[in-house]
Design a protein around this motif. Structure first.
Motif, mmCIF file in Angstrom:
data_model
loop_
_atom_site.group_PDB
_atom_site.id
_atom_site.type_symbol
_atom_site.label_atom_id
_atom_site.label_comp_id
_atom_site.label_asym_id
_atom_site.label_seq_id
_atom_site.Cartn_x
_atom_site.Cartn_y
_atom_site.Cartn_z
ATOM 1 N N HIS A 78 32.702 35.095 43.164
ATOM 2 C CA HIS A 78 32.829 33.991 44.098
ATOM 3 C C HIS A 78 31.506 33.656 44.460
ATOM 4 C CE1 HIS A 78 36.913 35.613 44.061
ATOM 5 N NE2 HIS A 78 36.640 36.522 45.025
ATOM 6 N N ALA A 79 30.495 34.670 44.562
ATOM 7 C CA ALA A 79 29.370 34.455 45.164
ATOM 8 C C ALA A 79 28.381 33.747 44.236
ATOM 9 C CB ALA A 79 28.487 35.806 45.269
ATOM 10 N N GLU A 80 28.590 33.775 42.938
ATOM 11 C CA GLU A 80 27.992 32.851 41.781
ATOM 12 C C GLU A 80 28.515 31.293 41.997
ATOM 13 O OE1 GLU A 80 29.004 35.842 38.810
ATOM 14 O OE2 GLU A 80 27.806 34.659 38.029
ATOM 15 N N LEU A 81 29.854 31.164 42.160
ATOM 16 C CA LEU A 81 30.634 29.944 42.494
ATOM 17 C C LEU A 81 29.857 29.515 43.986
ATOM 18 C CD1 LEU A 81 33.931 30.829 41.306
ATOM 19 C CD2 LEU A 81 32.466 29.290 40.350
ATOM 20 N N LEU A 82 29.496 30.082 44.822
ATOM 21 C CA LEU A 82 28.907 29.590 46.038
ATOM 22 C C LEU A 82 27.538 29.344 46.024
ATOM 23 C CD1 LEU A 82 28.776 29.262 49.293
ATOM 24 C CD2 LEU A 82 28.576 31.760 49.423
ATOM 25 N N ALA A 83 26.728 29.853 44.971
ATOM 26 C CA ALA A 83 25.291 29.803 45.026
ATOM 27 C C ALA A 83 24.887 28.649 43.990
ATOM 28 C CB ALA A 83 24.681 31.036 44.626
ATOM 29 N N SER A 84 25.819 28.553 43.070
ATOM 30 C CA SER A 84 25.360 27.569 41.771
ATOM 31 C C SER A 84 25.074 26.282 42.198
ATOM 32 C CB SER A 84 26.717 27.385 40.749
ATOM 33 O OG SER A 84 25.991 26.325 39.898
ATOM 34 N N ASN A 85 23.577 25.701 42.240
ATOM 35 C CA ASN A 85 23.348 24.457 42.461
ATOM 36 C C ASN A 85 23.836 23.424 41.640
ATOM 37 O OD1 ASN A 85 21.930 25.135 44.909
ATOM 38 N ND2 ASN A 85 19.870 25.377 43.536
ATOM 39 N N GLU A 86 23.746 23.623 40.376
ATOM 40 C CA GLU A 86 24.488 22.814 39.540
ATOM 41 C C GLU A 86 25.943 22.525 39.471
ATOM 42 O OE1 GLU A 86 23.847 24.512 35.465
ATOM 43 O OE2 GLU A 86 24.060 22.568 34.381
ATOM 44 N N LEU A 87 26.548 23.355 39.739
ATOM 45 C CA LEU A 87 28.114 23.260 40.369
ATOM 46 C C LEU A 87 28.214 22.555 41.479
ATOM 47 C CD1 LEU A 87 30.943 24.076 39.302
ATOM 48 C CD2 LEU A 87 30.618 25.814 40.572
ATOM 49 N N ARG A 88 27.411 22.768 42.516
ATOM 50 C CA ARG A 88 27.395 22.136 43.983
ATOM 51 C C ARG A 88 27.471 20.503 43.659
ATOM 52 N NH1 ARG A 88 23.856 24.455 46.968
ATOM 53 N NH2 ARG A 88 25.320 26.333 47.033
ATOM 54 N N GLU A 89 26.445 20.200 42.546
ATOM 55 C CA GLU A 89 26.133 18.810 42.413
ATOM 56 C C GLU A 89 27.463 18.150 41.795
ATOM 57 O OE1 GLU A 89 22.555 17.577 40.272
ATOM 58 O OE2 GLU A 89 21.702 18.518 41.705
ATOM 59 N N VAL A 90 28.192 18.680 40.868
ATOM 60 C CA VAL A 90 29.343 18.073 40.142
ATOM 61 C C VAL A 90 30.548 18.103 40.866
ATOM 62 C CG1 VAL A 90 28.486 17.819 37.793
ATOM 63 C CG2 VAL A 90 29.564 19.710 38.549
ATOM 64 N N ALA A 91 30.792 19.355 41.519
ATOM 65 C CA ALA A 91 32.126 19.662 42.248
ATOM 66 C C ALA A 91 31.985 20.722 43.403
ATOM 67 C CB ALA A 91 33.096 20.428 41.197
ATOM 68 N N PRO A 92 31.311 20.056 44.635
ATOM 69 C CA PRO A 92 30.964 20.797 45.779
ATOM 70 C C PRO A 92 32.028 21.448 46.334
ATOM 71 C CG PRO A 92 30.795 18.388 46.303
ATOM 72 C CD PRO A 92 31.090 18.657 44.557
ATOM 73 N N ILE A 93 33.315 21.250 46.208
ATOM 74 C CA ILE A 93 34.510 21.956 46.549
ATOM 75 C C ILE A 93 34.422 23.537 46.123
ATOM 76 C CG2 ILE A 93 35.948 21.593 44.393
ATOM 77 C CD1 ILE A 93 38.311 21.488 46.549
ATOM 78 N N PHE A 94 33.678 23.854 44.956
ATOM 79 C CA PHE A 94 33.588 25.155 44.650
ATOM 80 C C PHE A 94 32.850 26.087 45.507
ATOM 81 C CE2 PHE A 94 34.875 24.009 40.386
ATOM 82 C CZ PHE A 94 35.843 24.944 40.075
ATOM 83 N N SER A 95 31.647 25.508 46.027
ATOM 84 C CA SER A 95 31.000 26.248 47.062
ATOM 85 C C SER A 95 31.435 26.277 48.451
ATOM 86 C CB SER A 95 29.416 25.607 47.061
ATOM 87 O OG SER A 95 29.613 24.369 47.389
#
Ligand SMILES: Cc1cc2nc3c(=O)[nH]c(=O)nc-3n(C[C@H](O)[C@H](O)[C@H](O)COP(=O)(O)OP(=O)(O)OC[C@H]3O[C@@H](n4cnc5c(N)ncnc54)[C@H](O)[C@@H]3O)c2cc1C
Length: 283
Positions: A78-95
């Motif tokens: 869960h912490a990696e899904l919160l911290a990933s900047n790349e993921l936040r850019e394409v799908a911010p719902i994860f963080s």
């Protein structure tokens, strides 16, 4: 609070983990973050003959983003899904959703794969992956892909066969203009969802071109809010349309009742929180 005796194996590859599952499907449990499994063993709610620790399997780790999909390994924490900047850019719902899971200790150990495979009716990720129209990759009897909306079958029960494991979550990369929101009412002690609602909306020329809703916490298992999205497609996202969709969703859900929240309270939360989530996109 002492588990029954079991054998422990640390699998070094996916093939090895699958081998043990096939050898003794009923007596084997996979160990990911252990946040649910270890307490379950201690309470002797499960007494497997063998634990297969999958924590060291490299191919189950990490987040890969391409032009078409987001692929998340089952062991991603869960912490990696919160911290990933790349993921936040394409799908911010994860963080946004990861940030609402329990506390840093839980987020640092718990994995998205463990959470989905466990299918706790109050877990957060099931609602999110349904709203994202994800497919879950299951390996063990060959490879198969199951739509997230069909994966959760009952309380703590999924479409996984005893000889299969969840290896990845595959999310279609959200198209430009598709936006997602996640709202949650947390149980004050555990942090689990009394209600969690994940919403995706794509507005085109002022009308809803695409919509998706995933709910958790309110029923035996997470589910897709089709009754609400069907009524929104092709209409403007006005307050009246949103209220009608949320009302239909609430009235058509058979809600759980427990000592903390009655079925009537959960039904009321579906209405107010779905409405609020949809109105985050403007009316
Ligand atoms: C105090 C506390 C508070 C929590 N609060 C929340 C919360 O607010 N929201 C929330 O969503 N969650 C919450 N959790 C759950 C936590 O986030 C974990 O996600 C969850 O426990 C399962 O993940 P895990 O990696 O620990 O799995 P494990 O405990 O290792 O495994 C859980 C089950 O899934 C099976 N499994 C694991 N990985 C796989 C796989 N890849 N394929 C097939 N089967 C597999 C295991 O065999 C086991 O049956 C909380 C947990 C605790 C202890």
């Amino acid at each position: 609070m002492i588990p029954a005796a079991f054998d422990y194996v640390r699998a070094s590859s996916l093939e090895e983990a699958i081998y043990f599952l096939h050898k003794d499907p009923d007596g084997t449990k996979l160990l990911a973050g252990g946040h649910t499994l270890i307490p379950t063993l201690k309470l002797r709610l499960a007494t497997p003959a063998r634990l297969v620790d999958i924590g060291g399997i490299a191919e189950l780790q990490g987040i890969q983003i391409t032009d078409r999909v987001i692929r998340i390994g089952a062991l991603t924490r869960h912490a990696e899904l919160l911290a990933s900047n790349e993921l936040r850019e394409v799908a911010p719902i994860f963080s946004r959703a990861a940030n609402r899971i329990a506390d840093p200790q839980v987020r640092n150990r718990g994995t998205i794969g463990g959470s989905l495979a466990n299918a706790d009716p109050a877990a957060d990720w099931p609602a999110v992956v349904i709203a994202l129209k994800a497919e879950l990759e299951l390996v063990g009897n060959g490879i198969r892909h199951v739509a997230a909306r069909d994966f959760f079958v009952d309380i703590f029960t999924t479409a996984l066969e005893p000889t299969e494991m969840l290896t990845a979550i595959i999310v279609p990369r959200p198209v430009s203009g598709m936006r997602f929101a996640y709202r949650k009412i947390r149980h004050p002690a555990s942090g689990y969802a009394i209600l969690g609602v994940a919403v995706g909306i794509h507005l085109k020329d002022g009308l809803v071109a695409d919509a998706s809703i995933g709910l958790t916490g309110v029923a035996n298992h997470a589910f897709e809010g089709r009754v609400a999205t069907d009524t929104l497609i092709g209409k403007p996202l006005t307050t009246a349309n949103v209220e009608e969709a949320a009302r239909l969703l609430s009235e058509n859900t058979e809600c759980l009742s427990d000592h903390y929240a009655s079925a009537a309270y959960r039904a009321s939360l579906i209405k107010t929180e779905t409405r609020r989530a949809l109105l985050e996109f403007g009316s």
